[in-house]
Design a protein around this motif. Structure first.
Motif, PDB file in Angstrom:
ATOM      1  N   PHE A 138      40.718  64.768  13.410  1.00  0.00           N
ATOM      2  CA  PHE A 138      42.279  64.490  13.968  1.00  0.00           C
ATOM      3  C   PHE A 138      42.465  62.996  14.125  1.00  0.00           C
ATOM      4  O   PHE A 138      41.580  62.137  14.440  1.00  0.00           O
ATOM      5  N   ALA A 158      44.692  66.190  10.272  1.00  0.00           N
ATOM      6  CA  ALA A 158      44.706  67.328  10.742  1.00  0.00           C
ATOM      7  C   ALA A 158      45.745  68.197  10.321  1.00  0.00           C
ATOM      8  O   ALA A 158      45.602  69.526  10.028  1.00  0.00           O
ATOM      9  N   ILE A 179      42.684  71.768  17.562  1.00  0.00           N
ATOM     10  CA  ILE A 179      43.535  70.704  17.063  1.00  0.00           C
ATOM     11  C   ILE A 179      44.209  70.157  18.164  1.00  0.00           C
ATOM     12  O   ILE A 179      44.177  70.541  19.438  1.00  0.00           O
ATOM     13  N   THR A 183      50.065  68.143  18.292  1.00  0.00           N
ATOM     14  CA  THR A 183      50.439  68.987  17.070  1.00  0.00           C
ATOM     15  C   THR A 183      51.535  69.962  17.502  1.00  0.00           C
ATOM     16  O   THR A 183      52.499  70.126  16.830  1.00  0.00           O
TER      17      THR A 183
END
Length: 320
Positions: A138, A158, A179, A183
């Motif tokens: 990411f 990502a 993640i 996000t």
């Protein structure tokens, strides 16, 4: 072989503490519990499209051998179901070596390639897999021509990987993905569109919020998403992991830290650290999935300045 394995373990350790360009190798406690929650079986196809040195693969191999592999045929099914891709030469070489050390006869399934460079629309039904286990890089950026491959245009690596995960999974199929936590909350068009796409095409049933320091050297907080493809999300069960200590190189996340999550997750039980959100209560303008623990203590109400001064005088009087 023993000494070679020791050297290899040290190389893995050095790599894990040398993250750059958003690439941080997943702590073993995290890979182990993610594999346990996904519960892979021989005969299923398991894919890590950004496999690094193969942490998810080795955990899955050990997990299946300990629980399900009783015959030569079952071992063959296990090995034939593995899929992996790694972009960088050194992690790719280490992953191939890792597979050999774990008794994989043909580690050629670990491809040295960029998963995202293949056109999104070229992934066909025959390419679909049963399981995704991944910690995609990411914070990186892909070339413009790679970004144009995807329906949701974004430079965030990502986010491109998450689109790929949803595309490549069979329905039904299940995913466990690490993640960054932003996000869940970013307000740009791509982030909102990606969350909507995930919620509409998959059952995002669990979000685990990892504490700061879970990934050594990483400057961002991370979450783990568990989802099943094929049915839309109705409810999301959140768990906020509070370990009560500062984690670091000599004090990493461990199995005991995750024991309460593992105990509660199957039944999706609510507790001080876990809660359930109904999809009907999510704002469809933003699809904001931010981790907000409703059980967390709010700010302490101190009262007015006059109240505070009165309380101080009372305490002083008691002390004299």
């Amino acid at each position: 072989r023993k000494h070679f394995g020791e050297v290899y373990e040290q190389l893995l350790n050095d790599l894990q503490n040398a993250g750059n360009a958003g690439e941080y190798y997943t702590p073993r406690a995290v890979t182990a519990f993610m594999v346990d929650r996904i519960d892979p079986h021989p005969g299923e196809t398991l894919f890590d499209p950004a496999c690094g040195t193969g942490g998810f693969l080795t955990c899955a191999i050990r997990y299946m051998r300990e629980r399900y592999v009783k015959t030569v045929k079952q071992e063959a099914l296990l090995q034939s179901g593995l899929r992996a891709v790694e972009k960088k030469p050194l992690p790719h070489m280490l992953c191939v070596t890792n597979m050999l050390l774990h008794g994989i006869e043909d580690p050629g399934f670990v491809r040295h390639d960029n998963t995202l460079a293949r056109p999104y629309i070229s992934w066909e039904q025959k390419d679909r897999v049963d399981i995704i286990l991944a910690n995609p890089p990411f914070g990186g950026k892909e070339r413009k021509e790679v970004q144009q491959n995807f329906p949701i245009k974004t430079g965030e690596t990502a986010y491109l990987f998450l689109q790929h995960f949803i595309k490549i999974l069979k329905a039904p199929g299940r995913g466990g993905v690490v993640i960054k936590n932003t996000t869940l909350s970013n307000t740009d068009n791509a982030s909102v569109a990606l969350r909507r796409h995930l919620l509409e095409t998959c059952n995002l049933h669990t979000i685990l919020d990892l504490p700061s320091g879970a990934f050594q050297g990483a400057g961002v907080r991370t979450v783990v998403l568990f989802f099943d493809k094929g049915t839309p999300t109705k409810k999301i069960w959140y768990y906020q992991l509070n370990v009560g200590r500062n984690m670091g190189k000599t004090n990493p996340l461990n199995d005991a830290d995750l024991a309460d999550f593992v105990k509660l997750q199957k039944a999706k039980k609510d507790s001080d650290n876990s809660w359930t959100v109904d999809i009907a209560d999510i704002d469809t303008n933003t699809y904001d999935l931010t981790v907000r623990n409703p059980n967390a203590a709010g700010p302490v109400e101190l009262g007015t300045p006059q109240d505070i001064l009165k309380e101080i005088k009372t305490l002083d009087a008691r002390a004299t």
